[in-house]
Every structure is written in structure tokens, then in C-alpha cells.
Motif scaffolding. Structure first.
Motif, PDB file in Angstrom:
ATOM      1  N   GLY A 151       3.560 -16.662  -1.256  1.00 40.39           N
ATOM      2  CA  GLY A 151       2.368 -16.915  -0.453  1.00 40.39           C
ATOM      3  C   GLY A 151       2.476 -16.514   1.002  1.00 40.39           C
ATOM      4  N   LEU A 152       3.490 -15.750   1.367  1.00 42.19           N
ATOM      5  CA  LEU A 152       3.617 -15.316   2.764  1.00 42.19           C
ATOM      6  C   LEU A 152       2.515 -14.324   3.083  1.00 42.19           C
ATOM      7  CD1 LEU A 152       5.512 -15.506   5.310  1.00 42.19           C
ATOM      8  CD2 LEU A 152       6.483 -13.333   4.518  1.00 42.19           C
ATOM      9  N   ASP A 153       1.768 -14.593   4.140  1.00 41.69           N
ATOM     10  CA  ASP A 153       0.686 -13.704   4.543  1.00 41.69           C
ATOM     11  C   ASP A 153       1.269 -12.357   4.981  1.00 41.69           C
ATOM     12  OD1 ASP A 153      -1.340 -12.478   6.503  1.00 41.69           O
ATOM     13  OD2 ASP A 153      -2.461 -14.187   5.669  1.00 41.69           O
ATOM     14  N   PRO A 154       0.632 -11.243   4.619  1.00 43.71           N
ATOM     15  CA  PRO A 154       1.132  -9.922   5.028  1.00 43.71           C
ATOM     16  C   PRO A 154       1.342  -9.800   6.532  1.00 43.71           C
ATOM     17  CG  PRO A 154      -0.568  -9.669   3.359  1.00 43.71           C
ATOM     18  CD  PRO A 154      -0.535 -11.120   3.709  1.00 43.71           C
ATOM     19  N   ALA A 155       0.579 -10.560   7.320  1.00 45.45           N
ATOM     20  CA  ALA A 155       0.721 -10.489   8.773  1.00 45.45           C
ATOM     21  C   ALA A 155       2.069 -11.037   9.237  1.00 45.45           C
ATOM     22  CB  ALA A 155      -0.418 -11.259   9.448  1.00 45.45           C
ATOM     23  N   LEU A 156       2.748 -11.807   8.380  1.00 46.58           N
ATOM     24  CA  LEU A 156       4.041 -12.388   8.740  1.00 46.58           C
ATOM     25  C   LEU A 156       5.217 -11.658   8.093  1.00 46.58           C
ATOM     26  CD1 LEU A 156       3.163 -16.194   8.601  1.00 46.58           C
ATOM     27  CD2 LEU A 156       3.792 -14.874  10.638  1.00 46.58           C
ATOM     28  N   ARG A 157       4.936 -10.559   7.412  1.00 49.11           N
ATOM     29  CA  ARG A 157       6.035  -9.784   6.834  1.00 49.11           C
ATOM     30  C   ARG A 157       6.928  -9.255   7.954  1.00 49.11           C
ATOM     31  NH1 ARG A 157       4.309  -5.415   2.510  1.00 49.11           N
ATOM     32  NH2 ARG A 157       6.597  -5.213   2.573  1.00 49.11           N
ATOM     33  N   GLY A 158       8.222  -9.412   7.776  1.00 48.40           N
ATOM     34  CA  GLY A 158       9.168  -8.983   8.798  1.00 48.40           C
ATOM     35  C   GLY A 158       9.442 -10.028   9.863  1.00 48.40           C
ATOM     36  N   PHE A 159       8.861 -11.232   9.716  1.00 48.26           N
ATOM     37  CA  PHE A 159       9.104 -12.327  10.661  1.00 48.26           C
ATOM     38  C   PHE A 159      10.589 -12.673  10.633  1.00 48.26           C
ATOM     39  CE2 PHE A 159       9.130 -16.695  12.179  1.00 48.26           C
ATOM     40  CZ  PHE A 159       8.161 -16.696  13.176  1.00 48.26           C
ATOM     41  N   ARG A 160      11.204 -12.750  11.813  1.00 47.53           N
ATOM     42  CA  ARG A 160      12.661 -12.883  11.914  1.00 47.53           C
ATOM     43  C   ARG A 160      13.038 -14.244  12.496  1.00 47.53           C
ATOM     44  NH1 ARG A 160      15.568  -8.213  12.288  1.00 47.53           N
ATOM     45  NH2 ARG A 160      16.605  -8.796  14.219  1.00 47.53           N
ATOM     46  N   ILE A 161      13.847 -14.973  11.738  1.00 46.50           N
ATOM     47  CA  ILE A 161      14.331 -16.294  12.167  1.00 46.50           C
ATOM     48  C   ILE A 161      15.838 -16.213  12.392  1.00 46.50           C
ATOM     49  CG2 ILE A 161      14.536 -18.737  11.598  1.00 46.50           C
ATOM     50  CD1 ILE A 161      12.167 -18.415   9.709  1.00 46.50           C
ATOM     51  N   ALA A 162      16.257 -16.443  13.633  1.00 47.53           N
ATOM     52  CA  ALA A 162      17.688 -16.510  13.935  1.00 47.53           C
ATOM     53  C   ALA A 162      18.167 -17.934  13.699  1.00 47.53           C
ATOM     54  CB  ALA A 162      17.953 -16.086  15.374  1.00 47.53           C
ATOM     55  N   VAL A 163      19.141 -18.082  12.824  1.00 45.91           N
ATOM     56  CA  VAL A 163      19.658 -19.400  12.448  1.00 45.91           C
ATOM     57  C   VAL A 163      21.062 -19.570  13.029  1.00 45.91           C
ATOM     58  CG1 VAL A 163      20.155 -20.980  10.542  1.00 45.91           C
ATOM     59  CG2 VAL A 163      18.366 -19.239  10.283  1.00 45.91           C
ATOM     60  N   VAL A 164      21.234 -20.650  13.786  1.00 46.88           N
ATOM     61  CA  VAL A 164      22.554 -20.955  14.344  1.00 46.88           C
ATOM     62  C   VAL A 164      22.803 -22.450  14.177  1.00 46.88           C
ATOM     63  CG1 VAL A 164      21.671 -21.307  16.688  1.00 46.88           C
ATOM     64  CG2 VAL A 164      24.072 -20.696  16.360  1.00 46.88           C
ATOM     65  N   SER A 165      24.027 -22.801  13.883  1.00 43.98           N
ATOM     66  CA  SER A 165      24.352 -24.204  13.627  1.00 43.98           C
ATOM     67  C   SER A 165      25.797 -24.470  14.018  1.00 43.98           C
ATOM     68  CB  SER A 165      24.149 -24.522  12.141  1.00 43.98           C
ATOM     69  OG  SER A 165      24.440 -25.882  11.858  1.00 43.98           O
ATOM     70  N   ASP A 166      26.127 -25.760  14.118  1.00 41.71           N
ATOM     71  CA  ASP A 166      27.524 -26.197  14.285  1.00 41.71           C
ATOM     72  C   ASP A 166      28.218 -25.460  15.432  1.00 41.71           C
ATOM     73  OD1 ASP A 166      27.858 -27.994  11.767  1.00 41.71           O
ATOM     74  OD2 ASP A 166      26.902 -26.169  11.034  1.00 41.71           O
ATOM     75  N   ILE A 167      27.583 -25.497  16.595  1.00 38.19           N
ATOM     76  CA  ILE A 167      28.171 -24.896  17.790  1.00 38.19           C
ATOM     77  C   ILE A 167      29.344 -25.735  18.281  1.00 38.19           C
ATOM     78  CG2 ILE A 167      27.689 -24.229  20.170  1.00 38.19           C
ATOM     79  CD1 ILE A 167      24.774 -23.757  19.307  1.00 38.19           C
ATOM     80  N   HIS A 168      29.226 -27.039  18.156  1.00 36.44           N
ATOM     81  CA  HIS A 168      30.310 -27.992  18.448  1.00 36.44           C
ATOM     82  C   HIS A 168      30.925 -27.804  19.839  1.00 36.44           C
ATOM     83  CE1 HIS A 168      30.471 -30.188  14.719  1.00 36.44           C
ATOM     84  NE2 HIS A 168      30.422 -29.066  14.030  1.00 36.44           N
ATOM     85  N   LEU A 169      30.085 -27.944  20.840  1.00 36.52           N
ATOM     86  CA  LEU A 169      30.601 -27.959  22.208  1.00 36.52           C
ATOM     87  C   LEU A 169      31.363 -29.254  22.428  1.00 36.52           C
ATOM     88  CD1 LEU A 169      27.383 -26.642  23.960  1.00 36.52           C
ATOM     89  CD2 LEU A 169      29.462 -25.349  23.445  1.00 36.52           C
ATOM     90  N   GLY A 170      32.512 -29.161  23.061  1.00 39.27           N
ATOM     91  CA  GLY A 170      33.344 -30.348  23.254  1.00 39.27           C
ATOM     92  C   GLY A 170      34.581 -30.004  24.042  1.00 39.27           C
ATOM     93  N   PRO A 171      35.706 -30.637  23.752  1.00 40.83           N
ATOM     94  CA  PRO A 171      36.920 -30.405  24.545  1.00 40.83           C
ATOM     95  C   PRO A 171      37.499 -29.000  24.394  1.00 40.83           C
ATOM     96  CG  PRO A 171      37.397 -31.811  22.656  1.00 40.83           C
ATOM     97  CD  PRO A 171      35.903 -31.697  22.741  1.00 40.83           C
ATOM     98  N   LEU A 172      37.159 -28.294  23.291  1.00 43.78           N
ATOM     99  CA  LEU A 172      37.729 -26.969  23.058  1.00 43.78           C
ATOM    100  C   LEU A 172      36.742 -25.827  23.250  1.00 43.78           C
ATOM    101  CD1 LEU A 172      39.914 -27.619  19.876  1.00 43.78           C
ATOM    102  CD2 LEU A 172      40.459 -28.017  22.279  1.00 43.78           C
ATOM    103  N   ALA A 173      35.467 -26.109  23.306  1.00 39.03           N
ATOM    104  CA  ALA A 173      34.441 -25.067  23.444  1.00 39.03           C
ATOM    105  C   ALA A 173      33.437 -25.503  24.493  1.00 39.03           C
ATOM    106  CB  ALA A 173      33.739 -24.816  22.108  1.00 39.03           C
ATOM    107  N   GLY A 174      33.169 -24.623  25.457  1.00 34.26           N
ATOM    108  CA  GLY A 174      32.299 -24.994  26.560  1.00 34.26           C
ATOM    109  C   GLY A 174      31.219 -23.979  26.838  1.00 34.26           C
ATOM    110  N   ARG A 175      30.863 -23.850  28.111  1.00 35.72           N
ATOM    111  CA  ARG A 175      29.722 -23.044  28.525  1.00 35.72           C
ATOM    112  C   ARG A 175      29.849 -21.576  28.100  1.00 35.72           C
ATOM    113  NH1 ARG A 175      25.756 -23.542  32.661  1.00 35.72           N
ATOM    114  NH2 ARG A 175      24.963 -21.504  33.317  1.00 35.72           N
ATOM    115  N   ALA A 176      31.051 -21.005  28.219  1.00 38.81           N
ATOM    116  CA  ALA A 176      31.236 -19.600  27.856  1.00 38.81           C
ATOM    117  C   ALA A 176      30.883 -19.356  26.391  1.00 38.81           C
ATOM    118  CB  ALA A 176      32.672 -19.170  28.144  1.00 38.81           C
ATOM    119  N   HIS A 177      31.199 -20.324  25.543  1.00 38.31           N
ATOM    120  CA  HIS A 177      30.865 -20.226  24.112  1.00 38.31           C
ATOM    121  C   HIS A 177      29.351 -20.168  23.930  1.00 38.31           C
ATOM    122  CE1 HIS A 177      31.111 -20.754  19.834  1.00 38.31           C
ATOM    123  NE2 HIS A 177      30.691 -21.998  19.836  1.00 38.31           N
TER     124      HIS A 177
END
Length: 384
Positions: A151-177
Motif C-alpha cells: 500500500g505504499l503510495d507511488p509518491a513515497l517510492r524511494g523514501f529513505r530512512i536512516a536507522v541508527v541505534s545503540d550509540i551507548h555514549l558513556g565512559p568509553l564513547a563521547g562527543r567524537a563518536h
């Protein structure tokens, strides 16, 4: 209960390491005492890495968190390799016992056998940990995955979703990450960014600066966020939700929004993580999916893949999840796979498509073995 179980596992693991790496490879005396003291010290640094950051704060935790977590990974692989070698060790010792001609010869042969096994375990474990650490600290893979939706409308074909998860900023990973991840996501020119939980392992005061580069995310339809279990490990989850909203990353707290383009509609919904149930802030699928457009496909953000069962029961077309880290460190992915419907990638559960990212960070040991980190760009296509 978690602390009791973890403490018991660590105690057994270190006792086994002492038996095979210290007692069996040395004669009584100063060397054995020195190695025993070193092993105890490493165990204490590991306990400090696990427990102290919440007590003294993240700013002062780096000096013991790095050696503690690196030893955690190395100790785990030493334990596993030595365990694999255990049957061979037993067979060879039986043969040596039969061939021994004197007590002195017997002790020397046993020491040689034990030291050989320790050397094999050490070289193998250091190689695995070294390669895994480089992979974890390096840039994540950028995966391009097409997804067909009913049921995806043709107008939304090629719609791009960037998925990111579990970045886990903490004692070992900070702003540069965070800065590197934001740059990589922006380079994919997404229409929408989905941040599916476990961004932080600390408070806003400690990690506000590390998270702030998320304000630089660029996408046509905005960036959206759902809580992971680690967002409920901090004292004030609401503070993080307000901070992310201030940065332009919109939390979806058991709610949905409509993406409109050229008359076409896409439902984007999000549910809280299961860990929120402990503080009366758990997932509410009925609320999250209320008032969605009935003739448009629905994309649901839910941190844990296991939540797909309830999503499928409500006709969700695509669920985006993280949480598993792809197992992070082989062969521990077998444990993760036993409790989640998918470890990584695209699958289908009761008619609902489920995409699980391996995550862009790490938790615990700073290493990725057999489970490289990733950022995924999903390109929506219409199902014929």
C-alpha cells in the motif's frame, strides 16, 4: 539479582583462569603469588568499571573503565579458549601420567603442557580482542537495504530512512563518536532519521555535550527517537527526552505522526521500551497506533525486536529495532538469539517485516567480533 548473577559468573570465570593460567603454570613461590595478585587486581578493576561510574560520575571513570572493560573482553575469551582446550588437556595429561618415569619428570611435563595451553589461549584471545577492538572503535558500516511495503503510495517510492541505534555514549564513547555518526548519516541524505534507543549511559549533566551533535542531523522529514532499556537506567529519563527534543530529535512516546508528501501518507509510530514498565512508562501499542491513517503503511520504532509480536497483532507493516548489537561478541550471539526473534537484518514475523540494526556503538567490552557496527538506510518500495 542481576548483580548477584553477574558477580557469580565473574567469580567462577576468574577462579578458572587462576587454576589454568596461574596455578597450573607455576611452582609454589613468588611468581605464583605475583601472578595471583595481578589477576586479583584485574578483577577489581573490572568490578570498578562495572559499578563505580554510577557512584563517582563518568568524568572520572575513564582511567579505570578502559582497562576494566578491555580485561572483561580478554578474560571472557581466555575463559572460552581454555574451556575448548580442556578435553585435549585432559587426554594429554592422562597420557603423560602413564608415561611418567619420575616425579620430577612428571611435574616438568605437566608444567610444559599447562604453559603451552596458556600460550595458545593467550595468543588466540589477544588476537581476537585486538581485531574486535579495532572494529568497534572504527567507523560503522553503512548498509543499503530495500524494503517493500504493502500500500505504499507511488509518491513515497524511494523514501529513505536512516536507522541508527545503540550509540551507548558513556565512559568509553563521547562527543567524537556522535560527531562521526552524524556526519555519516547526513552523507546518506535520508528523508527521515530513526534513532531506536540506547543513546546514553549517563545523565544529561554528564553527557549533554556528547549528545549535542545530534542537533546537526539533516533530513527532509526530521529525526525521531524511542527509548531503549538503557534510557531507563538513568535517574531521570524525562530529562533526556526533553534534551533530545531540544536538539531536534523528536521522541515518540507511545505516539505516532503522519509523514505527508505530494498527497501521500506514511504512518510513523513509536513505543517505549519494555524496561519502562518498571517506572510505569512501558509500551502502549494501542495508544501509539491510534489515529493512524488506515490506508497508509505503518512504520513502527521499537527498541527490542521481541516487541514485534504485539506490532504484528496490530497490523504494523515494518518495525525498526536495535538492542541486540548483532550479538556484539561471537559466540555470545547464540544467547541473544535465544531471547529475540531476530539478531540482525530484515525478516518477517507474522506478516510484519522486522529490521534489526546491529547498532552503531558497543556496551561493556569495547569490541565487536563477528558483529560489525552499522548505520542502515532503508529505501521504501511498493510491494507489487
Amino acid at each position: 539479582m542481576f548483580i548477584v548473577v553477574l558477580g557469580s559468573v565473574l567469580a567462577v570465570m576468574h577462579l578458572f583462569l587462576w587454576l589454568r593460567l596461574v596455578r597450573d603454570t607455576t611452582r609454589p613461590g613468588r611468581v605464583r603469588w605475583a601472578l595471583t595478585g595481578s589477576l586479583v587486581a584485574l578483577a577489581l578493576v573490572l568490578v570498578a568499571a562495572l559499578m563505580l561510574p554510577r557512584v563517582i560520575g563518568l568524568a572520572d571513570a575513564g582511567w579505570f573503565a578502559w582497562p576494566g572493560y578491555l580485561w572483561f573482553g580478554l578474560a571472557a575469551y581466555l575463559f572460552l579458549v581454555l574451556l575448548v582446550l580442556e578435553p585435549l588437556r585432559f587426554i594429554l595429561r592422562r597420557r603423560l601420567d602413564r608415561k611418567s618415569s619420575s616425579a620430577t619428570t612428571d611435574v616438568s611435563r605437566r608444567l610444559f603442557l599447562a604453559r603451552t595451553g596458556a600460550a595458545v589461549a593467550g595468543v588466540t584471545s589477544v588476537a581476537l580482542v585486538g581485531a574486535g577492538t579495532l572494529r568497534a572503535l572504527g567507523p560503522p558500516d553503512v548498509l543499503q537495504v530495500p524494503v517493500r511495503l504493502r500500500g505504499l503510495d507511488p509518491a513515497l517510492r524511494g523514501f529513505r530512512i536512516a536507522v541508527v541505534s545503540d550509540i551507548h555514549l558513556g565512559p568509553l564513547a563521547g562527543r567524537a563518536h556522535t560527531e562521526r555518526l552524524v556526519t555519516m548519516i547526513n552523507e546518506t541524505t535520508p528523508d527521515l532519521v530513526a534513532v531506536v534507543g540506547d543513546v546514553v549511559d549517563g545523565t544529561v549533566d554528564e553527557l549533554g555535550s556528547a549528545v549535542s551533535p545530534l542537533a546537526d542531523l539533516v533530513s527532509r522529514e526530521g529525526a525521531f527517537f524511542v527509548t531503549g532499556n538503557h534510557e531507563y537506567f538513568v535517574d531521570d529519563t524525562l530529562s533526556w527526552l526533553r534534551e533530545l527534543e531540544r536538539l531536534g530529535v523528536q521522541p515518540l512516546r507511545n505516539e505516532n505522526t503522519l509523514i505527508r508528501r505530494n498527497g501521500a501518507v506514511l504512518n510513523v509510530a513509536g513505543v517505549n521500551d519494555l524496561a519502562g514498565e518498571r517506572v510505569d512508562d512501558g509500551p502502549d501499542f494501542d495508544r501509539a497506533l491510534a489515529a493512524r491513517s488506515p490506508n497508509a503503511p505503518t512504520v513502527l520504532l521499537a527498541h527490542q525486536p521481541v516487541q514485534v509480536e504485539q506490532a504484528a497483532a496490530r497490523g504494523v507493516d515494518l518495525q525498526l529495532s536495535g538492542h541486540t548489537h548483532g550479538g556484539q561478541m561471537w559466540p555470545f550471539h547464540y544467547v541473544v538469539r535465544a531471547v529475540q526473534p531476530s539478531l540482525a537484518g530484515l525478516s518477517t514475523v507474522d506478516g510484519t517485516q522486522l529490521y534489526v540494526t546491529r547498532g552503531a556503538g558497543f556496551w561493556g567490552p569495547p569490541m565487536r567480533i563477528g558483529a560489525p557496527p552499522d548505520i542502515t538506510v532503508l529505501t521504501l518500495e511498493r510491494e507489487p
